[in-house]
Write a protein that holds these residues in place. Structure first.
Motif, PDB file in Angstrom:
ATOM      1  N   ARG A   1       0.822  -1.221   0.000  1.00  0.00           N
ATOM      2  CA  ARG A   1       0.000   0.000   0.000  1.00  0.00           C
ATOM      3  C   ARG A   1       0.853   1.267   0.000  1.00  0.00           C
ATOM      4  O   ARG A   1       0.319   2.368  -0.062  1.00  0.00           O
ATOM      5  N   TYR A   2       2.181   1.111   0.101  1.00  0.00           N
ATOM      6  CA  TYR A   2       3.069   2.267   0.064  1.00  0.00           C
ATOM      7  C   TYR A   2       3.373   2.642  -1.381  1.00  0.00           C
ATOM      8  O   TYR A   2       3.554   1.764  -2.224  1.00  0.00           O
ATOM      9  N   PRO A   3       3.476   3.941  -1.680  1.00  0.00           N
ATOM     10  CA  PRO A   3       3.869   4.346  -3.045  1.00  0.00           C
ATOM     11  C   PRO A   3       5.312   3.931  -3.326  1.00  0.00           C
ATOM     12  O   PRO A   3       6.130   3.792  -2.415  1.00  0.00           O
ATOM     13  N   GLY A   4       5.595   3.733  -4.581  1.00  0.00           N
ATOM     14  CA  GLY A   4       6.961   3.443  -4.981  1.00  0.00           C
ATOM     15  C   GLY A   4       7.331   1.980  -4.877  1.00  0.00           C
ATOM     16  O   GLY A   4       6.548   1.131  -4.465  1.00  0.00           O
ATOM     17  N   LYS A   5       8.555   1.674  -5.247  1.00  0.00           N
ATOM     18  CA  LYS A   5       9.075   0.307  -5.298  1.00  0.00           C
ATOM     19  C   LYS A   5       9.766  -0.001  -3.967  1.00  0.00           C
ATOM     20  O   LYS A   5      10.927   0.321  -3.759  1.00  0.00           O
ATOM     21  N   THR A   6       9.042  -0.599  -3.041  1.00  0.00           N
ATOM     22  CA  THR A   6       9.608  -0.916  -1.745  1.00  0.00           C
ATOM     23  C   THR A   6      10.452  -2.189  -1.832  1.00  0.00           C
ATOM     24  O   THR A   6      10.232  -3.041  -2.680  1.00  0.00           O
ATOM     25  N   LYS A   7      11.400  -2.326  -0.906  1.00  0.00           N
ATOM     26  CA  LYS A   7      12.382  -3.405  -0.964  1.00  0.00           C
ATOM     27  C   LYS A   7      11.740  -4.788  -0.850  1.00  0.00           C
ATOM     28  O   LYS A   7      12.036  -5.695  -1.632  1.00  0.00           O
ATOM     29  N   LEU A   8      10.861  -4.964   0.104  1.00  0.00           N
ATOM     30  CA  LEU A   8      10.262  -6.278   0.328  1.00  0.00           C
ATOM     31  C   LEU A   8       9.402  -6.703  -0.859  1.00  0.00           C
ATOM     32  O   LEU A   8       9.407  -7.870  -1.261  1.00  0.00           O
ATOM     33  N   VAL A   9       8.659  -5.756  -1.421  1.00  0.00           N
ATOM     34  CA  VAL A   9       7.839  -6.062  -2.590  1.00  0.00           C
ATOM     35  C   VAL A   9       8.726  -6.481  -3.761  1.00  0.00           C
ATOM     36  O   VAL A   9       8.419  -7.436  -4.480  1.00  0.00           O
ATOM     37  N   ALA A  10       9.848  -5.785  -3.960  1.00  0.00           N
ATOM     38  CA  ALA A  10      10.772  -6.134  -5.049  1.00  0.00           C
ATOM     39  C   ALA A  10      11.324  -7.539  -4.845  1.00  0.00           C
ATOM     40  O   ALA A  10      11.439  -8.315  -5.804  1.00  0.00           O
ATOM     41  N   GLN A  11      11.656  -7.889  -3.597  1.00  0.00           N
ATOM     42  CA  GLN A  11      12.163  -9.232  -3.315  1.00  0.00           C
ATOM     43  C   GLN A  11      11.099 -10.297  -3.560  1.00  0.00           C
ATOM     44  O   GLN A  11      11.390 -11.380  -4.070  1.00  0.00           O
ATOM     45  N   HIS A  12       9.871  -9.959  -3.212  1.00  0.00           N
ATOM     46  CA  HIS A  12       8.763 -10.900  -3.435  1.00  0.00           C
ATOM     47  C   HIS A  12       8.534 -11.128  -4.919  1.00  0.00           C
ATOM     48  O   HIS A  12       8.354 -12.261  -5.381  1.00  0.00           O
ATOM     49  N   GLN A  13       8.526 -10.051  -5.696  1.00  0.00           N
ATOM     50  CA  GLN A  13       8.316 -10.174  -7.129  1.00  0.00           C
ATOM     51  C   GLN A  13       9.436 -10.978  -7.786  1.00  0.00           C
ATOM     52  O   GLN A  13       9.205 -11.690  -8.770  1.00  0.00           O
ATOM     53  N   ALA A  14      10.623 -10.896  -7.250  1.00  0.00           N
ATOM     54  CA  ALA A  14      11.761 -11.636  -7.800  1.00  0.00           C
ATOM     55  C   ALA A  14      11.840 -13.063  -7.262  1.00  0.00           C
ATOM     56  O   ALA A  14      12.716 -13.836  -7.678  1.00  0.00           O
ATOM     57  N   GLY A  15      10.928 -13.407  -6.344  1.00  0.00           N
ATOM     58  CA  GLY A  15      10.914 -14.749  -5.776  1.00  0.00           C
ATOM     59  C   GLY A  15      12.068 -15.012  -4.829  1.00  0.00           C
ATOM     60  O   GLY A  15      12.510 -16.166  -4.668  1.00  0.00           O
ATOM     61  N   GLU A  16      12.566 -13.951  -4.154  1.00  0.00           N
ATOM     62  CA  GLU A  16      13.747 -14.087  -3.311  1.00  0.00           C
ATOM     63  C   GLU A  16      13.423 -14.307  -1.842  1.00  0.00           C
ATOM     64  O   GLU A  16      14.330 -14.480  -1.017  1.00  0.00           O
ATOM     65  N   ILE A  17      12.130 -14.283  -1.469  1.00  0.00           N
ATOM     66  CA  ILE A  17      11.775 -14.462  -0.058  1.00  0.00           C
ATOM     67  C   ILE A  17      10.771 -15.589   0.088  1.00  0.00           C
ATOM     68  O   ILE A  17       9.994 -15.884  -0.824  1.00  0.00           O
ATOM     69  N   GLU A  18      10.784 -16.216   1.224  1.00  0.00           N
ATOM     70  CA  GLU A  18       9.866 -17.306   1.545  1.00  0.00           C
ATOM     71  C   GLU A  18       8.764 -16.750   2.428  1.00  0.00           C
ATOM     72  O   GLU A  18       9.010 -16.242   3.527  1.00  0.00           O
TER      73      GLU A  18
END
Length: 557
Positions: free
Chosen positions: A539-556
């Protein structure tokens, strides 16, 4: 072959050739291209594709008929309000956040946000909703082919199935998207030209949105003279509570439709997803602000043409449509003339298709309208079939059965699933359970009762649990589907509970879903801390770090 059939054939061949060429030019070989067009569709084009995906046979063929006949003017506004208002909910509550979460399908979001069990329930719900919806599209295509090309319903549906199969299977979402941009162009031109022409002829004002206001008083008076309620009188056929329930079911159902939601995954960015919704509302409004005028003009002309006309002296348009069984008149009182209020039966689905003939427009315009109707039916059908295909191939086969499947294998399964879905959809098109918009309206109730609550809660309530979501979806979908089946005419319970129609019960099912999800979530295991943080971040504007990691499949999760 008549002039109308000739021009219909010409426009149909031209437009179908364009669709197939676009699909061939847009063919894909990756799952990203097949499911979400690579996430690279510009906002304006995506808005036009959403509009085409959205403005189905129900909107093009049936909407004006509902307003004119099924709900008698005022009450028909529930469809206009519900089907447009839902896009405001989409733009504000769902589209940007789902795009930022970054998945291929609606069940994909549900599976990641909640659990694999929730994913499976979402797959079942998506398939049920899509099949109910696609039945109306195939029925609409069959209707056009039957009337304008002189072929049987079965043949017409098979032709439509073949064309959709070619461009949907070949190009996936990428081919479907650019084909739908072309289909929107065809359907909006086909809808607007006769509307402007009839408005100019009937009122002298070529802008239908302005012209139809001049004839409402005449239409009210004519209906009252025939013993009918005034066209603009409120609550003559639908009570105020049911107006609210139906409007809400259509609005929340719109915001929960899988084939609409997946469109926002094709946008280039979160910002583009918002603008896609804005453009979609604009493109949809062009038709939806015109539909009430088409309804009023056509009904006025029908009343003037038929009431008091001698049996056997009906106008030409009546004769041609009666040959396919969609209009009829009987001399029940034996006075030798047609008494419109008691002796005519008019199928809601012919109003737009017959409007150019009723208005005395030339054959090319009639053929263009037929091509527009086919564009509307096939554009939505292709989007729905892709939802079914992706649910089977991505969310069942790849995520549950064979996670090691190559892209080529996934694409093959997706295309096989789409072929199977087209065959089932064709069967429902040949044997539809009601008139086009009636069937489609049921799909909205099912979408409202199954998807909308878990999407909103999944985005805005980080403590919504997997078990709560599963319980809510299953309860909402089951109760709503059971009510719809129970209230269809063949079981003799068409009045339902407290007079709630099946088209409005989706709102009740949605409230049940919300209640069950919230209550069960209070007593079950909360989502993991990282999921709760991710829900906050989308819900935050912009490309947040956790969202980027999720989209890249880097987090469980």
């Amino acid at each position: 072959m008549s002039d109308i059939q000739l021009w219909t054939l010409i426009f149909t061949v031209i437009t179908f050739s364009v669709y197939i060429y676009i699909a061939y030019a847009s063919r894909v070989s990756t799952t990203s291209g097949f499911y979400v067009a690579g996430g690279g569709i510009p906002a304006v084009a995506n808005g036009a594709a959403i509009a085409a995906d959205w403005m189905s046979a129900a909107s093009f063929i049936s909407l004006a008929g509902i307003v004119a006949f099924a709900y008698n003017g005022y009450a028909g506004s529930v469809f206009l309000l519900g089907w447009t208002g839902g896009y405001v909910l989409l733009a504000l509550l769902l589209a940007p956040y789902l795009r930022k979460f970054g998945k291929y399908t609606l069940p994909d979001f549900v599976g990641d946000r909640y659990s694999e069990t929730a994913r499976l329930v979402a797959v079942i719900a998506a398939i049920v909703v899509s099949f109910v919806y696609v039945a109306g599209q195939m029925a609409g295509a069959g209707l056009v082919f039957t009337r304008f090309l002189g072929v049987g319903t079965t043949t017409g549906v098979v032709i439509g199935m073949t064309v959709v199969f070619f461009y949907a299977v070949l190009g996936g979402m990428k081919g479907i998207t650019w084909t739908q941009v072309a289909q929107y162009s065809v359907l909006i031109v086909a809808y607007m030209i006769p509307a402007f022409a009839v408005s100019a002829k009937v009122t002298g004002i070529p802008v239908p949105q302005i012209g139809f206001g001049d004839i409402l008083a005449e239409l009210d008076g004519l209906q009252q003279d025939l013993g009918l309620a005034a066209y603009t009188e409120a609550f003559t056929q639908t009570s105020m509570p049911n107006m609210v329930l139906i409007t809400a079911a259509l609005m929340f159902g719109t915001a929960g439709l899988p084939h609409v939601i997946v469109r926002f995954y094709t946008a280039k960015s979160v910002r583009a997803a918002r603008y896609s919704a804005l453009w979609a509302i604009f493109f949809i409004a062009l038709l939806y602000t015109t539909a009430p005028s088409v309804a009023a003009f056509t009904k006025l002309q029908i009343l003037q043409d038929l009431d008091g006309t001698a049996i056997g002296s009906e106008p030409g348009w009546f004769t041609t449509w009666s040959e396919v069984g969609l209009v009829s008149a009987t001399d029940a009182n034996g006075n030798g003339v047609i008494d419109f209020a008691t002796e005519t039966v008019i199928n809601n689905d012919i109003i737009v298709l017959a409007s150019p003939e009723i208005g005395g427009l030339p054959a090319p315009i009639v053929g263009l309208v037929a091509a527009g109707a086919l564009a509307a039916a096939l554009s939505t059908a292709s989007g729905l079939l892709l939802v079914i295909s992706s649910a089977v191939a991505n969310d069942v086969y790849y995520k549950k059965i064979n996670p090691a499947a190559t892209e080529a294998k996934q694409l093959m399964v997706g295309r096989i699933a789409m072929a199977g879905a087209i065959i089932v959809a064709g069967y429902f098109g040949i044997n539809p359970p009601g008139f086009v918009a009636q069937v489609v309206a049921l799909a909205f109730g099912l979408a409202a009762a199954s998807f909308f609550p878990i999407l909103v809660l999944g985005i805005f309530w980080k403590n919504c649990t997997a078990k709560g979501a599963v319980a809510g979806m299953v309860t909402g979908l089951t109760v709503t589907l059971a009510y719809m089946i129970w209230t269809i005419d063949i079981y003799g319970n068409s009045d339902g509970l407290f007079g709630i129609p099946e088209t409005g019960f989706g709102t009740v099912g949605m409230l049940i879903n919300f209640t069950v999800t919230i209550v069960v979530s209070q007593f079950t295991t909360k989502p993991s801390p990282i999921m709760q943080e991710l829900v906050e971040e989308i819900r935050y504007p912009g490309k947040t770090k956790l969202v980027a990691q999720h989209q890249a499949g880097e987090i469980e999760l």
